[in-house]
Design an enzyme around this catalytic site. Structure first.
Site, PDB file in Angstrom:
ATOM      1  N   GLY A   1     -14.177  -2.269   7.432  1.00 21.47           N
ATOM      2  CA  GLY A   1     -14.592  -1.339   6.679  1.00 21.47           C
ATOM      3  C   GLY A   1     -13.790  -0.282   5.942  1.00 21.47           C
TER       4      GLY A   1
ATOM      5  CB  ILE B   1      -0.243   3.109  -1.428  1.00 21.91           C
ATOM      6  CG1 ILE B   1       0.201   4.544  -0.424  1.00 21.91           C
ATOM      7  CG2 ILE B   1      -1.306   2.782  -1.766  1.00 21.91           C
ATOM      8  CD1 ILE B   1       0.005   4.577   0.792  1.00 21.91           C
TER       9      ILE B   1
ATOM     10  N   PRO C   1      -4.277   2.400  -4.060  1.00 22.33           N
ATOM     11  CG  PRO C   1      -3.113   2.882  -5.497  1.00 22.33           C
ATOM     12  CD  PRO C   1      -4.076   1.660  -5.043  1.00 22.33           C
TER      13      PRO C   1
ATOM     14  CE  LYS D   1       7.683   4.312   6.495  1.00 22.68           C
ATOM     15  NZ  LYS D   1       8.043   5.519   6.666  1.00 22.68           N
TER      16      LYS D   1
ATOM     17  CD  GLU E   1      -4.717   3.794  14.869  1.00 24.91           C
ATOM     18  OE1 GLU E   1      -5.086   3.949  15.547  1.00 24.91           O
ATOM     19  OE2 GLU E   1      -4.119   2.859  13.890  1.00 24.91           O
TER      20      GLU E   1
END
Length: 713
Positions: free
Chosen positions: A472, A595, A598, A666, A670
């Site tokens: 997900g 990233i 985004p 990275k 979490e």
């Protein structure tokens, strides 16, 4: 035909917002999940769980149930196939919960004692509810509290030390001008993924095939092969779409039960867990009791740092909620001590749950830092800047990058922190007391060796095969963008195939390591493919395939502290006449490497922050001391943040390159939850003058504490 990868018309793929490539299938219902895929002659299994917390099974009265309509089998410890638990898997020795029906022993409430298999799910459930299981019950102990007898320090490992120590903490505390010595608690919490745990097992031409909802198809395949003493090549596990996992969807009893039943009945068998069953069968976050002692000079420089964390585990398998670990990275001191301790109780085994260790640990740590800042009369952000380490406080290793202060600077600017009156209980909006709080966040950034294959097809497209898992998070889309950019083609020319154990070893979706590990493998395979394509010539009908294995490259990485970082900000409104706490706005600024997408990245970060809000104000599983089971083991009794509880939440990031990673990733799965609960708790303190050290901050606790002005509660 001849194909090339590069074209000037292709724009950069990574870093550009991209909707999920499977999004249309999901919203239209075309995407099928593990419990929805049809099979011919499918039978249904329903688990029966123990109603006692400790003892032995005296009898399973299966004959009346076998006579019920549609019932095909009743599996229990007296007739189930034997499995082999004497092995070491990806996470070590298996939790004995996987060794279903191998013994008459019951070590906790909700332990699997039987499986009913029937022609329909309704028949299986009716039979399961009718099955009589008799027990010889024994006294149980499920009481968790700080410092209780039997607490011990488990053996650690180089990568997961239970205890670290340098300097003399007691001496530095005695020499400190300001000391904080406080205890914090967090309750038992549960994953509660939207999609239920489901597995269908069947044999096809001598090969075991399992369609499952999991976080790693190869992981499940390897464990099932070991449990059933099968050739690993004879087990295939697929898990194309997963509706949430958060650490709970690893190898669980329902998969083992499905394989047992399919083997005995020679037909496909599906086992789906109910919401209530997940509260005892798939793990949870252990409650914690934490003591944080900080000693500082008058200017806030830390002299002593001591974080002691206690959690629980089952009597049959050891799991440690490593809540004391965040401080090993975040803050240095002349004397530094951290320890994780355990107590064994008659409960199911806890497991990894989104930001294990860091989520509850950051609540205690970042609350204590806020207390220290207040005692020193220093702004909380300034205190953190004053204690910013140059290297790992425990390891002494350099940081690959550390932009936590940049996160605080940007967050403070956007949140309006400079206008904050530090005095508690001074801002009002009608009946509401208003307050703001902040906290730091960190989470390890690791990579695990993985393999991938990339094929240049004759029609000019490219097929990527990797045993990744999209639970997900948008991983399928992120990997498509990584492959497209590496190949210098449009994402539409990439065909991404994931979640099939036949594709070879790869990292699971966990520990915020998935996309970094998989992206590395895909990038390496593309590099090899480009070398082959550079030789020229036509692409044959079967295509040209290149494979990768990142084991050597990851093993050659320099030894550094690698982490994502962040700064959390929250504004709350507290009605002390009703005890109601409302979060009015939240802002998270993160330093999490490159990233990839985004759109889905922001969704992940906001989702984590909502989870932190839920942790701060709502989530709390209550275990009944008399029965050893849960009170309200469902989504009516276990409260979590609903839409009406969620305010304006913004998440953004700062530039944070990692030069050692070929795609600069990275991990973001979490980091969003870490520090969020502390920021809210610190805001409640600022609003009311009362410090809440026990989560969740329920209305009754607010009413009991009242307002303390400049005191603490």
């Amino acid at each position: 035909m001849t194909t090339t990868t590069g074209t000037s018309a292709v724009t950069r793929a990574v870093g550009i917002a991209h909707t999920r490539i499977e999004g249309r299938d999901k919203v239209t219902g075309t995407a099928r999940y593990a419990g929805e895929i049809p099979f011919a002659e499918l039978a249904y299994g329903w688990l029966v769980l123990s109603t006692i917390a400790r003892g032995r099974i005296r009898s399973v009265e299966s004959d009346p149930v076998l006579a019920m309509p549609g019932v095909l089998a009743v599996l229990h410890h007296g007739n189930a196939p034997r499995v082999d638990g004497n092995y070491t898997g990806m996470l070590g020795r298996p939790d004995p919960t996987l060794l279903v029906f191998q013994s008459d022993r019951v070590p906790s409430a909700g332990w699997p004692v039987a499986l009913i298999v029937a022609e329909t799910s309704e028949q299986a459930r009716e039979a399961a509810e009718a099955l009589v299981v008799r027990y010889d019950q024994e006294p149980h102990d499920v009481a968790f509290f700080a410092g209780r007898p039997g607490t011990y320090t488990p053996e650690g490992s180089p990568g997961a030390q239970s205890e670290t120590e340098k300097g003399d903490v007691q001496a530095e505390l005695a020499a400190s001008a300001v000391v904080v010595d406080a205890e914090y608690t967090t309750p038992e919490e549960h994953h509660s993924a939207l999609e239920p745990h489901a597995a269908t097992a069947h044999w096809d031409g001598g090969r075991l095939e399992v369609v499952d909802s999991n976080q790693g198809s190869m992981w499940v395949a390897e464990e099932l092969a070991k449990l059933f003493s099968l050739d690993p090549a004879s087990v295939r596990v697929r898990s194309e779409h997963v509706g949430g996992a958060f650490g709970a969807k690893g190898v669980r009893p329902h998969q083992v039960c499905a394989v047992m039943a399919a083997t005995l009945l020679h037909r496909p068998v599906r086992v789906v867990l109910t919401r209530r069953q997940t509260f005892s069968l798939v793990g949870y976050r252990s409650p914690t009791a934490q003591r944080v002692r900080l000693g500082a000079d008058a200017d806030g420089r830390l002299r002593a740092f001591d974080h002691q964390a206690q959690s629980l585990t089952s009597t049959v398998h050891e799991f440690v909620e490593r809540s004391a670990e965040p401080g090993r990275v975040m803050y240095d001191a002349d004397a530094h001590h951290t320890v994780n301790r355990l107590v064994k109780l008659d409960v199911p085994t806890p497991t990894f749950m989104r930001a294990p260790g860091e989520a509850p640990g950051s609540f205690a740590l970042e609350s204590a830092l806020d207390e220290l800042a207040e005692k020193c009369g220093i702004d909380p952000i300034a205190l953190r800047a004053r204690n910013e380490p140059d290297a790992g406080p425990v390891s002494g290793l350099p940081f690959s990058s550390r932009n936590v202060l940049t996160c605080f600077q940007e967050g403070a600017r956007r949140f309006g922190w400079a206008d904050r009156d530090p005095r508690p209980g001074t801002r009002r909006d009608g009946r509401w007391l208003l307050g703001t709080g902040t906290a730091a966040a960190s989470f390890p950034s690791r990579a695990i060796p993985s393999t991938a294959a990339v094929t240049a097809e004759a029609d000019g497209t490219f097929t990527v095969r990797i045993t990744a898992a999209d639970v997900g998070t948008g991983a399928r889309t992120a990997l498509t963008l990584i492959a497209a950019e590496a190949l210098e083609v449009a994402p539409a020319r990439i065909r991404m195939k994931i979640a099939d154990s036949d594709f070879g070893p790869a990292m699971i979706a966990g520990g915020s390591m998935g996309t970094r590990s998989w992206g590395w493998a895909v990038t390496a395979a593309v590099s090899e493919l480009r070398e082959q394509l550079a030789l020229g010539g036509d692409i044959p009908p079967q295509g040209i395939t290149a494979r990768s294995d990142t084991g050597a490259a990851i093993g050659a990485l320099a030894n550094k502290e690698r982490h994502s970082f962040g700064a959390q900000f929250a504004e709350v409104a507290v009605d002390v006449t009703s005890g109601e706490v409302r979060v009015r706005r939240m802002l998270g600024i993160f330093a999490a490497g490159r990233i990839i997408n985004p759109l889905t990245a922001r969704s992940q970060l906001i989702g984590g922050m909502i989870w932190g809000l839920s942790m701060a104000l709502h989530e709390e599983a209550i275990r009944d001391q008399a029965s050893g089971g849960h009170v309200g083991a469902d989504l009516a009794g276990y409260h979590f943040a609903a839409n009406a509880d969620v305010p304006l939440i913004e998440a953004d990031w700062v530039d944070d390159p990692d030069p050692d990673d070929p795609v600069g990733i990275k991990g973001i799965g979490e980091i969003g939850i870490v520090g969020a609960a502390a920021a809210i708790a610190n805001a409640v303190r600022h609003a009311t003058g009362v410090r809440h050290r026990d989560l969740p901050i329920r209305p009754d606790r607010v009413l009991l504490a009242g307002t303390g002005g400049n005191g603490t509660g």
